[in-house]
Design a protein around this motif. Sequence first.
Motif, PDB file in Angstrom:
ATOM      1  N   PHE A  64       0.722  -0.846   0.027  1.00 46.21           N
ATOM      2  CA  PHE A  64       0.403   0.000  -0.006  1.00 46.21           C
ATOM      3  C   PHE A  64       0.881   1.313   0.154  1.00 46.21           C
ATOM      4  O   PHE A  64       1.770   1.248   0.767  1.00 46.21           O
ATOM      5  CB  PHE A  64      -0.935   0.078   1.295  1.00 46.21           C
ATOM      6  CG  PHE A  64      -1.747   1.281   1.123  1.00 46.21           C
ATOM      7  CD1 PHE A  64      -2.882   1.232   0.465  1.00 46.21           C
ATOM      8  CD2 PHE A  64      -1.645   2.325   1.896  1.00 46.21           C
ATOM      9  CE1 PHE A  64      -3.992   2.377   0.524  1.00 46.21           C
ATOM     10  CE2 PHE A  64      -2.395   3.584   1.856  1.00 46.21           C
ATOM     11  CZ  PHE A  64      -3.484   3.420   1.397  1.00 46.21           C
ATOM     12  N   ARG A  65       0.418   2.128  -0.811  1.00 47.45           N
ATOM     13  CA  ARG A  65       1.156   3.543  -0.782  1.00 47.45           C
ATOM     14  C   ARG A  65       0.085   4.630  -1.088  1.00 47.45           C
ATOM     15  O   ARG A  65      -1.158   4.412  -1.675  1.00 47.45           O
ATOM     16  CB  ARG A  65       2.226   3.638  -1.886  1.00 47.45           C
ATOM     17  CG  ARG A  65       1.881   3.409  -3.354  1.00 47.45           C
ATOM     18  CD  ARG A  65       2.956   2.833  -4.272  1.00 47.45           C
ATOM     19  NE  ARG A  65       2.613   2.604  -5.360  1.00 47.45           N
ATOM     20  CZ  ARG A  65       2.135   1.448  -5.922  1.00 47.45           C
ATOM     21  NH1 ARG A  65       1.829   0.462  -5.111  1.00 47.45           N
ATOM     22  NH2 ARG A  65       1.680   1.345  -7.248  1.00 47.45           N
ATOM     23  N   PHE A  66       0.411   5.624  -0.635  1.00 50.89           N
ATOM     24  CA  PHE A  66      -0.693   6.870  -0.733  1.00 50.89           C
ATOM     25  C   PHE A  66      -0.068   7.962  -1.341  1.00 50.89           C
ATOM     26  O   PHE A  66       1.116   8.514  -0.870  1.00 50.89           O
ATOM     27  CB  PHE A  66      -1.261   7.241   0.783  1.00 50.89           C
ATOM     28  CG  PHE A  66      -2.135   8.414   0.794  1.00 50.89           C
ATOM     29  CD1 PHE A  66      -3.380   8.308   0.291  1.00 50.89           C
ATOM     30  CD2 PHE A  66      -1.870   9.618   1.143  1.00 50.89           C
ATOM     31  CE1 PHE A  66      -4.205   9.151  -0.182  1.00 50.89           C
ATOM     32  CE2 PHE A  66      -2.720  10.723   0.988  1.00 50.89           C
ATOM     33  CZ  PHE A  66      -3.959  10.542   0.611  1.00 50.89           C
ATOM     34  N   GLY A  88      -4.612   6.397  -3.076  1.00 49.96           N
ATOM     35  CA  GLY A  88      -4.322   4.771  -2.552  1.00 49.96           C
ATOM     36  C   GLY A  88      -4.057   3.825  -3.546  1.00 49.96           C
ATOM     37  O   GLY A  88      -4.801   3.547  -4.200  1.00 49.96           O
ATOM     38  N   VAL A 121      -5.190  -3.888   4.893  1.00 46.02           N
ATOM     39  CA  VAL A 121      -4.019  -2.721   5.103  1.00 46.02           C
ATOM     40  C   VAL A 121      -4.738  -1.380   5.241  1.00 46.02           C
ATOM     41  O   VAL A 121      -4.156  -0.468   5.683  1.00 46.02           O
ATOM     42  CB  VAL A 121      -3.076  -2.889   3.802  1.00 46.02           C
ATOM     43  CG1 VAL A 121      -3.696  -2.285   2.502  1.00 46.02           C
ATOM     44  CG2 VAL A 121      -1.813  -2.221   4.019  1.00 46.02           C
ATOM     45  N   LEU A 122      -5.869  -1.333   4.808  1.00 48.46           N
ATOM     46  CA  LEU A 122      -6.466   0.212   4.793  1.00 48.46           C
ATOM     47  C   LEU A 122      -6.733   0.377   6.280  1.00 48.46           C
ATOM     48  O   LEU A 122      -6.823   1.615   6.663  1.00 48.46           O
ATOM     49  CB  LEU A 122      -7.805   0.175   4.046  1.00 48.46           C
ATOM     50  CG  LEU A 122      -7.792  -0.015   2.563  1.00 48.46           C
ATOM     51  CD1 LEU A 122      -9.120  -0.153   1.716  1.00 48.46           C
ATOM     52  CD2 LEU A 122      -6.911   1.022   2.133  1.00 48.46           C
ATOM     53  N   GLU A 124      -5.090  -0.709   8.862  1.00 47.43           N
ATOM     54  CA  GLU A 124      -3.782  -0.392   9.485  1.00 47.43           C
ATOM     55  C   GLU A 124      -3.329   0.981   9.124  1.00 47.43           C
ATOM     56  O   GLU A 124      -2.356   1.601   9.899  1.00 47.43           O
ATOM     57  CB  GLU A 124      -2.697  -1.422   8.786  1.00 47.43           C
ATOM     58  CG  GLU A 124      -2.757  -2.930   9.255  1.00 47.43           C
ATOM     59  CD  GLU A 124      -1.674  -3.902   8.217  1.00 47.43           C
ATOM     60  OE1 GLU A 124      -0.955  -3.243   7.812  1.00 47.43           O
ATOM     61  OE2 GLU A 124      -2.138  -5.019   8.366  1.00 47.43           O
ATOM     62  N   LYS A 125      -3.476   1.383   7.795  1.00 46.87           N
ATOM     63  CA  LYS A 125      -3.145   2.926   7.429  1.00 46.87           C
ATOM     64  C   LYS A 125      -4.152   3.886   7.817  1.00 46.87           C
ATOM     65  O   LYS A 125      -4.002   5.272   7.362  1.00 46.87           O
ATOM     66  CB  LYS A 125      -2.832   2.680   5.846  1.00 46.87           C
ATOM     67  CG  LYS A 125      -1.904   1.620   5.519  1.00 46.87           C
ATOM     68  CD  LYS A 125      -0.630   2.236   5.912  1.00 46.87           C
ATOM     69  CE  LYS A 125       0.581   1.162   5.582  1.00 46.87           C
ATOM     70  NZ  LYS A 125       1.911   1.530   6.069  1.00 46.87           N
ATOM     71  N   LYS A 126      -5.186   3.558   8.510  1.00 48.56           N
ATOM     72  CA  LYS A 126      -6.251   4.666   8.912  1.00 48.56           C
ATOM     73  C   LYS A 126      -5.954   5.881   9.151  1.00 48.56           C
ATOM     74  O   LYS A 126      -6.199   6.726   8.878  1.00 48.56           O
ATOM     75  CB  LYS A 126      -7.182   3.693   9.908  1.00 48.56           C
ATOM     76  CG  LYS A 126      -8.553   4.417  10.070  1.00 48.56           C
ATOM     77  CD  LYS A 126      -9.337   3.356  10.998  1.00 48.56           C
ATOM     78  CE  LYS A 126     -10.806   3.744  10.920  1.00 48.56           C
ATOM     79  NZ  LYS A 126     -11.504   2.812  11.937  1.00 48.56           N
ATOM     80  N   LYS A 127      -4.843   5.927  10.146  1.00 48.81           N
ATOM     81  CA  LYS A 127      -4.440   7.275  10.431  1.00 48.81           C
ATOM     82  C   LYS A 127      -3.904   8.113   9.682  1.00 48.81           C
ATOM     83  O   LYS A 127      -4.095   9.184   9.416  1.00 48.81           O
ATOM     84  CB  LYS A 127      -3.409   7.055  11.791  1.00 48.81           C
ATOM     85  CG  LYS A 127      -3.197   8.204  12.736  1.00 48.81           C
ATOM     86  CD  LYS A 127      -2.122   7.856  13.776  1.00 48.81           C
ATOM     87  CE  LYS A 127      -1.897   8.813  14.641  1.00 48.81           C
ATOM     88  NZ  LYS A 127      -0.997   8.466  15.699  1.00 48.81           N
ATOM     89  N   LYS A 128      -3.111   7.375   8.514  1.00 44.22           N
ATOM     90  CA  LYS A 128      -2.433   8.259   7.463  1.00 44.22           C
ATOM     91  C   LYS A 128      -3.736   8.756   6.552  1.00 44.22           C
ATOM     92  O   LYS A 128      -3.407   9.814   5.695  1.00 44.22           O
ATOM     93  CB  LYS A 128      -1.478   7.279   6.764  1.00 44.22           C
ATOM     94  CG  LYS A 128      -0.859   7.886   5.515  1.00 44.22           C
ATOM     95  CD  LYS A 128       0.085   6.852   5.028  1.00 44.22           C
ATOM     96  CE  LYS A 128       0.920   7.514   4.038  1.00 44.22           C
ATOM     97  NZ  LYS A 128       1.838   6.749   3.488  1.00 44.22           N
ATOM     98  N   LEU A 129      -4.674   8.028   6.596  1.00 39.84           N
ATOM     99  CA  LEU A 129      -5.764   8.443   5.624  1.00 39.84           C
ATOM    100  C   LEU A 129      -6.839   9.273   6.068  1.00 39.84           C
ATOM    101  O   LEU A 129      -8.119   9.357   5.577  1.00 39.84           O
ATOM    102  CB  LEU A 129      -6.466   6.987   5.008  1.00 39.84           C
ATOM    103  CG  LEU A 129      -5.632   6.059   4.299  1.00 39.84           C
ATOM    104  CD1 LEU A 129      -6.218   4.771   4.030  1.00 39.84           C
ATOM    105  CD2 LEU A 129      -4.827   6.749   3.249  1.00 39.84           C
TER     106      LEU A 129
END
Length: 168
Positions: A64-66, A88, A121-122, A124-129
């Motif tokens: 995953f990358r944003f 994303g 993975v979304l 896990e990356k919730k804070k970044k999003l």
Amino acid sequence: MEVGIHANMVGQDTQKIGSALHAPFKELANRLSGDYGGVMEHLWIDLELLRSHAKEDGSAKHPFRFQKRVSGRGPFGLPDQPDSFNVGHFSVRPDFDRLLLLPMDEVIPYVLSLIYRASGVLIEKKKKLGAFDAELFLTRFKAESHTLGFEFESLFPTNELGRKLKGK
């Protein structure tokens, strides 16, 4: 958020699979597009159907990358596309030995189950999003897959009833 699910790069052994996935992926992506909060405007999910593109450890090539901006500039003289913002993007790699042995009616549920699991993975990356509601996305993914007639849990029974129904 606009969702795109793709299996664009295929090999000779996976060409029929890629063709079979095109219509269900397009329909599912259309049904999943919507408001989930947060800053992500696009979510692109790629199914890797080329063995040669895999990492040596067998994991997906692109975790995953944003990205804040993805250029729409067309390579090799192709027409330009509009730029996409707040994208994303991740890829999913199947077990090729299993995938190529499955009957075609089990390929789509198998692939959807892999995408569903990888979409974790979304969370896990919730804070970044930002305030992206990953749980809502996963719930809708499962529900819309079911609405389209794809029951991927039946391929991976986790409870006693599921194992009995599957004959395992």
